[in-house]
Design an enzyme around this catalytic site. Sequence first.
Site: not given
Ligand code: BG6
Length: 487
Positions: A47, A146, A176, A180, A214, A233, A238
């Site tokens: 933007r 997402k 994502h 992996k 995490e 999230d 995931h």
């Molecule tokens: C993302 C989330 O999809 O995945 C984040 O929005 C999270 O909050 C992340 O930290 C974790 O991904 P990875 O690849 O670091 O395990």
Amino acid sequence: MQSVNSFDLVIFGGTGDLAMRKLLPALYYRHCAGQLPEDGRIIAAGRGAMDREGYLGFLDEKSRRHLRQAEFNESQWRAFSERIDYVKVDASNADDFRVLAERLGHDEQRVRAFYLSTSPDFFAEICQQLHAVDLVTPKARVVLEKPLGRDLASSSSINEAVGAVFAEHQIYRIDHYLGKEPVQNLMALRFGNALFEPLWNSNRIRDVQITVAEQIGVEERGEFYERTGALRDMVQNHIVQLLCIVAMEPPISIDPDIVRDEKLKVLRALRPFTPEDVVSRTVRGQYRAGAVNGQPVVGYLQEQGIDPSSHTETYVAIKAEIGTWRWASVPFYLRTGKRLQERVTEVVVNFRPVPHSIFPSASRASTPNRLVIRLQPDEGMELHLLAKEPGDQMNLKPVHLNLDFSESFKTRQLEAYERLLMDVLRGNLTLFVRRDELDAAWRWVEPIMAAWQKSGEPPKTYTSGTWGPAAASALINRDARSWPEEG
Ligand code: BG6
């Protein structure tokens, strides 16, 4: 390495965090690997009013530092920059889209990928605008980041709007985790080896535990996280995708729709939660101040952009059940959280004990076998067995068969976005989420969200740097089981 045909990749949200941290670095690595064709173009759309030079400066400042130091090469970076252009695009401004269309030209043979890395609130409008300026050609495709919506209704309305412009085979919904390397290796382990399949059912498996832990907090994404929370999230996408790969039936081939059909069956078989189940089978937590890796950190409520009375969860534990012959009575314990003690993603498969032990109980003969598939930070697999301790007594001790994949394959691992972006450009949908999968995942988590909201209770707090709230241990201890770190 399969090369990619001529393409234009337009990244909406081209100045955003994801573009800087993940997308541009991933494209740079693929450029260095020689996978991008000479005439592959990357057009960042944002933007802000900026010219190309301005954007390249921005990229230098914001994205370059996210590249792996050892893989940075000044002249490659400059050559990569040659592919990049910038266009100012406001989702609601039709003129901006006309400028974009002119910049792209009208070659229908070119692959055109539109990566929507903006808030999902703009997805519908962007797609309509692309359609209005005739950019949705048969070779066009759209990538959706997402989380898609906040619940089934909002996700459906986005999907309807995008689906009015793009056919389902042109829609790439990114999770994502599916990109992996270790997640794909899970498929290889399960379906490339005859060893596991006969054991992969409720006769032999006692429970499965999936952990995505995490150490990071919400970082600069407070505002986003406040609206989202760990369930939306991490769990809805995931963790649910990991669960599908662990639990699905062997597909008849690796064809995208065949694999996705099998995952869908798992999603449909997930036992729905009643409000009472939500109380007894889920735990939500929120981190308070503590220390991670010896460094003091603030609590969630003190993070920037967070409402000090927020009930947003940063931790979730769930006892899930899959209603199929294969998995009847096998609990799947799922958990994820921020600011936990370690960064680890793993799947732990606990096998049933031997039906009859011939060894005296003092010899610990009852420790059951366990398969640990570690996905992050290091990829590997451990098989926990019992062996006789050397000596004059018949004492059994646990031993570990340890396989470190990075030792076995000494090659560079692709980052998830490298693979997924190339799949978009090559037109391979296997690692993307189909609409019916997404709907089924929302259907499964919605009763949890509803019951949490209705209860009005705050999440259980946990100290940063620990393994989460005590209630999460109680959840699993009640079933006479424990999380891996509890022994
Ligand atoms: C993302 C989330 O999809 O995945 C984040 O929005 C999270 O909050 C992340 O930290 C974790 O991904 P990875 O690849 O670091 O395990």
